[in-house]
Scaffold this active site. Structure first.
Site, PDB file in Angstrom:
ATOM      1  N   TYR A 103       0.818  -1.210   0.000  1.00 52.90           N
ATOM      2  CA  TYR A 103       0.000   0.000   0.000  1.00 52.90           C
ATOM      3  C   TYR A 103       0.857   1.268   0.000  1.00 52.90           C
ATOM      4  CZ  TYR A 103      -4.119  -2.737   1.574  1.00 52.90           C
ATOM      5  OH  TYR A 103      -5.152  -3.612   1.686  1.00 52.90           O
ATOM      6  N   SER A 155      -2.531  -6.521  -6.867  1.00 57.68           N
ATOM      7  CA  SER A 155      -2.587  -5.442  -5.872  1.00 57.68           C
ATOM      8  C   SER A 155      -3.020  -5.973  -4.513  1.00 57.68           C
ATOM      9  CB  SER A 155      -3.565  -4.352  -6.318  1.00 57.68           C
ATOM     10  OG  SER A 155      -4.882  -4.635  -5.894  1.00 57.68           O
ATOM     11  N   ASP A 156      -2.668  -5.213  -3.471  1.00 55.75           N
ATOM     12  CA  ASP A 156      -3.199  -5.497  -2.143  1.00 55.75           C
ATOM     13  C   ASP A 156      -4.689  -5.143  -2.141  1.00 55.75           C
ATOM     14  OD1 ASP A 156      -3.238  -6.235   0.536  1.00 55.75           O
ATOM     15  OD2 ASP A 156      -1.361  -5.208   0.972  1.00 55.75           O
ATOM     16  N   THR A 157      -5.388  -5.572  -1.103  1.00 54.03           N
ATOM     17  CA  THR A 157      -6.841  -5.428  -1.075  1.00 54.03           C
ATOM     18  C   THR A 157      -7.279  -3.972  -0.911  1.00 54.03           C
ATOM     19  OG1 THR A 157      -7.020  -7.613  -0.063  1.00 54.03           O
ATOM     20  CG2 THR A 157      -8.943  -6.188   0.081  1.00 54.03           C
ATOM     21  N   GLY A 158      -8.015  -3.454  -1.892  1.00 53.77           N
ATOM     22  CA  GLY A 158      -8.631  -2.148  -1.749  1.00 53.77           C
ATOM     23  C   GLY A 158      -7.690  -0.987  -1.965  1.00 53.77           C
TER      24      GLY A 158
END
Length: 554
Positions: A103, A155-158
């Site tokens: 992130y 991607s990481d979540t959100g």
């Protein structure tokens, strides 16, 4: 997680393999090769390795799940390549299917020089200050072009929605964020279910359909290689049979035992407390107490641990209060959560105190240490906790890593000689924590960072004691003979005779003669191996103990 631990307060520390880039690289490579195999196939597990380009540089331990923890700062020149990238290089070379960027966003101030000139974002900025999933220089330039990664970026979540973590691109619309991330090299977006912003990006020309096709080709290829189009199902009975395989469980049990680190054994170097022998256990009355943040959870855990210890070794008598006890086992189980303990203007703390984030009742621990003659401190080292208050009063100290009670009993009773080594450096005190450079490991700090106990041992990367001695090896031979690991009594007794001399000269502190007799023991061991008078199991353990003991006396 390929992240290197470089800030002790980071709440994701328990997912790392520590602070040694070489060790972490070896672990990550083994994991990729073990799960995926030489190439993806129907028996593979496809992996995503995270968090590129390393989540370790956490300012004050704050996490980029939060806006106040969104930056990756690199104040030490070369730290990115020296410490944080090697595990990802190992993952790429091992053939990992996917990489997940963090992130966080790299920032230019107060970062020192990290990137070669050709990877700089501009003439006066080495980093584009946007999150790694949006960062073309880091994904296309560094990960793909420089490191040679050919898989897909997950991607990481959100990372897209306003309520998520679009650090550095908050000013963009959601369709524009999709476009920037895809251009940067992100192929898969985790955690979102609303496809409308992506469709809008395509329909308005922000994203070419060919870019979508390119990303989809990664996923379809992976699914074909895994055989999911031919047979997406598993045999649940076979899966359970594999999970219940005794040999696999034996390996897992061994890993638990090997992970335990003996940090201290006695208040002085020549007064060992562990292992507790069969003679000593007859008079042993053990009090067990677990310390956690929640008192009700701690009480329940104390009861459970006491029961588990009694089941693992029925010869141990458990008592209900410190006043009744001759021994106390103090199990300290701190924890940190990025949700609860990482708050704005109040970074997470690794202090073991009642009023700190860990909620550990250190005053109660000190009371038990004062009350019980012999106490064994067992600290679950999921972070490099500050133990400077509770460590000095212990008679023996073990570091564990979510270890099973059975493994702990095996170590304290001498059924297993501890071999574990610390995967990171334990900080000396709060001043050391606050002065650490967040982008380098504890062993690389330029001041006295590590905790040093009363006998002069620093709890640093790679530190760990064992029980190895002539006496301990003799007890091991007795155990092996009882288990039928020798062809006959003579084979065992001939080894014991040499160890009698080793033990005698150990008591006289005569290093030269101890080493001489250990070398004689090693020769006898090789002879018995050649004559098949000793099992592979007994030979291997005794050989390792001999080598270790020679090293100690040298």
């Amino acid at each position: 997680m390929a992240d290197l631990l470089t800030e002790p307060r980071w709440t994701c520390t328990d997912g790392t393999f520590g602070e040694d880039p070489e060790l972490v690289s070896d672990m990550i490579a083994s994991i990729v090769e073990g799960f995926q195999g030489e190439e993806l196939g129907e028996n593979s597990v496809s992996l995503t390795i995270k968090h590129f380009a390393g989540g370790g540089p956490r300012l004050d331990g704050t996490d980029p799940h939060h806006e106040w923890g969104k930056t990756n700062e690199y104040p030490t020149e070369g730290s990115l390549y020296d410490y944080h990238l090697p595990p990802f290089i190992a993952a790429v070379e091992a053939g990992t299917t996917s990489i997940m960027p963090y992130y966080a966003m790299p920032v230019n101030e107060p970062s020192a020089i990290q990137l070669p000139d050709h990877l700089w974002y501009s003439e006066d900025q080495q980093f584009e200050e946007v999150a790694f999933a949006y960062n073309e220089g880091m994904l296309q330039g560094l990960l793909r072009d420089e490191l040679g990664f050919v898989g897909y970026v997950n991607s990481d979540t959100g990372i897209i929605s306003d309520g998520d973590r679009p650090w550095g691109v908050e000013h963009l619309t959601e369709p524009e964020r999709y476009a920037k991330a895809i251009t940067a090299g992100t192929n898969l977006f985790s955690g979102g279910t609303d496809v409308e912003p992506l469709l809008e990006a395509i329909h308005t020309g922000l994203v070419e359909e060919s870019a979508i096709d390119h990303s989809i080709s990664f996923l379809l290829t992976e699914m074909f290689e895994l055989g999911l189009f031919e047979n997406p199902y598993v045999d649940p009975e076979l899966a359970q049979q594999i999970a219940d395989e005794p040999d696999s469980q034996a390996l897992a049990d061994e890993a638990h035992r090997k992970s335990i680190v003996l940090l201290r054994n006695g208040r002085e170097t020549n007064t060992p407390v562990l292992p507790i022998t069969d003679n000593e256990v007859d008079d042993m009355k053990l009090y067990v107490e677990v310390f956690e943040k929640d008192e009700e959870d701690a009480a329940e855990a104390s009861e459970g641990l006491a029961t588990s210890i009694a089941l693992a070794d029925p010869s141990i008598e458990i008592v209900n209060s410190p006043e009744e006890a001759t021994y106390a086992l103090i199990s300290v189980m701190p924890s940190l959560s990025w949700r609860a303990d990482d708050t704005e203007d109040d970074p997470p703390s690794v202090e073991l105190k009642k009023d700190a984030d860990t909620g550990i009742d250190s005053e109660r621990i000190l009371e038990i240490q004062e009350t019980v003659d012999t106490n064994i401190l067992v600290v679950n080292m999921t972070n490099p906790w500050l133990i400077d208050e509770i460590e000095p009063g212990a008679d023996a100290v073990l570091a564990t890593f979510n270890t099973t009670p059975d493994a702990i009993v095996d170590v304290i009773r001498g059924n297993f000689n501890p071999t574990g080594k610390m995967p990171y450096t334990v900080p000396a005190d709060m001043e050391a924590v606050e002065n650490n450079a967040s982008d380098i490991p504890g062993y690389a700090e330029n001041f006295d960072y590590g905790y040093v106990n009363a006998v002069g041992d620093e709890y640093a990367l790679g530190f760990g004691l064992s029980y190895v001695s002539g006496k301990y090896m003799k007890e091991g031979i007795d155990r092996f003979e009882e288990d039928g690991e020798f062809a006959n009594h003579g084979a065992a007794s001939s080894l014991q005779a040499i160890l009698d001399s080793v033990e005698k000269f150990e008591e006289k502190d005569d290093a030269e003669k101890v080493i001489h007799h250990l070398e004689l023991f090693d020769d006898k061991l090789e002879q018995q191996k050649e004559k098949e008078s000793i099992s592979d199991t007994a030979y291997t353990e005794l050989k390792e103990s001999t080598t270790k003991l020679i090293e100690i006396w040298q």
